[in-house]
Design an enzyme around this catalytic site. Sequence first.
Site, PDB file in Angstrom:
ATOM      1  CB  SER A   1      -1.026   0.007   1.306  1.00 26.28           C
ATOM      2  OG  SER A   1      -1.331   1.105   1.564  1.00 26.28           O
TER       3      SER A   1
ATOM      4  CE1 TYR B   1      -5.205  -1.948   4.273  1.00 28.92           C
ATOM      5  CE2 TYR B   1      -3.611   0.139   4.108  1.00 28.92           C
ATOM      6  CZ  TYR B   1      -4.538  -0.989   3.666  1.00 28.92           C
ATOM      7  OH  TYR B   1      -4.716  -1.052   2.361  1.00 28.92           O
TER       8      TYR B   1
HETATM    9  P1  NDP Z   1     -11.728  -5.005  -1.277  1.00 21.50           P
HETATM   10  O1  NDP Z   1     -12.628  -4.918   0.041  1.00 21.50           O
HETATM   11  O2  NDP Z   1     -12.591  -4.636  -2.463  1.00 21.50           O
HETATM   12  O3  NDP Z   1     -11.286  -6.521  -1.459  1.00 21.50           O
HETATM   13  C1  NDP Z   1     -10.676  -7.297  -0.498  1.00 21.50           C
HETATM   14  C2  NDP Z   1     -10.662  -8.677  -0.787  1.00 21.50           C
HETATM   15  O4  NDP Z   1     -10.076  -9.428   0.391  1.00 21.50           O
HETATM   16  C3  NDP Z   1     -12.049  -9.396  -0.884  1.00 21.50           C
HETATM   17  O5  NDP Z   1     -12.066 -10.094  -1.970  1.00 21.50           O
HETATM   18  C4  NDP Z   1     -12.277 -10.432   0.347  1.00 21.50           C
HETATM   19  O6  NDP Z   1     -13.032 -11.108  -0.043  1.00 21.50           O
HETATM   20  C5  NDP Z   1     -10.891 -10.552   0.768  1.00 21.50           C
HETATM   21  N1  NDP Z   1     -10.703 -10.797   2.315  1.00 21.50           N
HETATM   22  C6  NDP Z   1     -11.058  -9.831   3.219  1.00 21.50           C
HETATM   23  N2  NDP Z   1     -10.506 -10.803   4.436  1.00 21.50           N
HETATM   24  C7  NDP Z   1     -10.583 -11.959   4.021  1.00 21.50           C
HETATM   25  C8  NDP Z   1     -10.091 -13.014   4.871  1.00 21.50           C
HETATM   26  N3  NDP Z   1     -10.247 -13.054   6.246  1.00 21.50           N
HETATM   27  N4  NDP Z   1      -9.993 -14.344   4.156  1.00 21.50           N
HETATM   28  C9  NDP Z   1     -10.181 -14.180   2.787  1.00 21.50           C
HETATM   29  N5  NDP Z   1     -10.553 -13.279   2.147  1.00 21.50           N
HETATM   30  C10 NDP Z   1     -10.476 -11.927   2.747  1.00 21.50           C
HETATM   31  O7  NDP Z   1     -10.356  -4.154  -1.221  1.00 21.50           O
HETATM   32  P2  NDP Z   1      -9.314  -3.917  -2.148  1.00 21.50           P
HETATM   33  O8  NDP Z   1      -9.476  -4.816  -3.338  1.00 21.50           O
HETATM   34  O9  NDP Z   1      -9.193  -2.378  -2.191  1.00 21.50           O
HETATM   35  O10 NDP Z   1      -8.001  -4.302  -1.419  1.00 21.50           O
HETATM   36  C11 NDP Z   1      -7.012  -5.811  -1.910  1.00 21.50           C
HETATM   37  C12 NDP Z   1      -5.756  -5.375  -1.207  1.00 21.50           C
HETATM   38  O11 NDP Z   1      -5.306  -4.222  -1.798  1.00 21.50           O
HETATM   39  C13 NDP Z   1      -5.840  -5.456   0.150  1.00 21.50           C
HETATM   40  O12 NDP Z   1      -4.508  -6.021   0.591  1.00 21.50           O
HETATM   41  C14 NDP Z   1      -5.655  -3.801   0.308  1.00 21.50           C
HETATM   42  O13 NDP Z   1      -5.047  -3.449   1.586  1.00 21.50           O
HETATM   43  C15 NDP Z   1      -4.799  -3.450  -0.840  1.00 21.50           C
HETATM   44  N6  NDP Z   1      -4.757  -2.066  -1.138  1.00 21.50           N
HETATM   45  C16 NDP Z   1      -5.867  -1.321  -1.551  1.00 21.50           C
HETATM   46  C17 NDP Z   1      -5.926   0.119  -1.933  1.00 21.50           C
HETATM   47  C18 NDP Z   1      -7.084   0.696  -2.365  1.00 21.50           C
HETATM   48  O14 NDP Z   1      -7.087   1.761  -2.719  1.00 21.50           O
HETATM   49  N7  NDP Z   1      -8.191   0.043  -2.701  1.00 21.50           N
HETATM   50  C19 NDP Z   1      -4.694   0.726  -1.732  1.00 21.50           C
HETATM   51  C20 NDP Z   1      -3.504   0.071  -1.059  1.00 21.50           C
HETATM   52  C21 NDP Z   1      -3.889  -1.350  -1.022  1.00 21.50           C
HETATM   53  P3  NDP Z   1     -14.358 -11.774   0.983  1.00 21.50           P
HETATM   54  O15 NDP Z   1     -14.943 -10.645   1.685  1.00 21.50           O
HETATM   55  O16 NDP Z   1     -15.085 -12.853   0.247  1.00 21.50           O
HETATM   56  O17 NDP Z   1     -13.434 -12.625   2.320  1.00 21.50           O
END
Ligand code: NDP
Length: 256
Positions: free
Chosen positions: A146, A159
Amino acid sequence: MNAELFGLRGRVAIVTGGNGGIGLGIARGLAAAGADIAVVGRNESKSNAAVDELRQHGITAIAVTTDVTDQPAISAMIDRVSGEFGRIDILVNNAGINIRKPPHALELEEWDSVIDTNLTSAFLCSKAAYPAMKAQAAGKIINIGSMMSIFGASFAPAYAASKGGIVQFTRSCACAWAADNIQVNAILPGWIDTDLTRQAREQVGGLHDRVLARTPAARWGEIDDFAGIAVFLASRASDFVTGTAIPVDGGYSIMG
Ligand code: NDP
């Protein structure tokens, strides 16, 4: 250009959190390059919808419902992917959550849940995938950091700690597994339009305008902005690239 340099046909990729957001953008890119995909998430119907979409690339895709904070569930997920596909070439540690509170207001359970989901899961999944990659004498691990791998944030101490940790974990695995021909790299997304940041825009006043003002590209990232970097880091094109942390941020991290 040699298409095979970036081709992924016959490769098998696991994408945690591949059912939505950045993970889905990455899964789309890998599938378009020919990889078979295991989508890992907790929400089965979201994962099934992602799998249906990914199959339109003519690849095999499966949904493996797994909580990445649960070590026995991760072992079962790795066993299922190995059993069904016979190999694991690419692991994308993308699943992540955030709890937005200043450090003095954050409870221990909240800290643990963010660290477990964002950082410990990458350790557990990488450790579980390593034997298959070592046996194949090849593997690609892509961890999602991130901007908070670089910068602090008053409202996201756990985070930021998890995302700083992801970069150092990436470097350590890169050193440990280079001799096995396993490359381990991190992608550092800027501000991307997903469920995670839609929630942030509601919780953090003025965020939307601050992101636009601070990002040289003057836009929020889209999930499909991650296809190219994912294919590069998953393919033969990056065989001598390891331990890096590559921003995909529209210039956010170089803005003075
Ligand atoms: P979303 O909330 O859209 O997606 C998060 C994903 O993680 C979902 O598919 C969810 O699936 C899965 N997830 C969360 N907890 C669990 C768990 N315990 N077990 C299995 N799957 C899990 O977030 P983003 O796409 O924005 O984020 C994706 C990654 O990118 C993260 O690591 C985030 O920190 C990182 N990121 C995002 C940024 C942004 O601006 N969006 C910026 C920087 C980093 P489900 O609900 O089915 O479990």
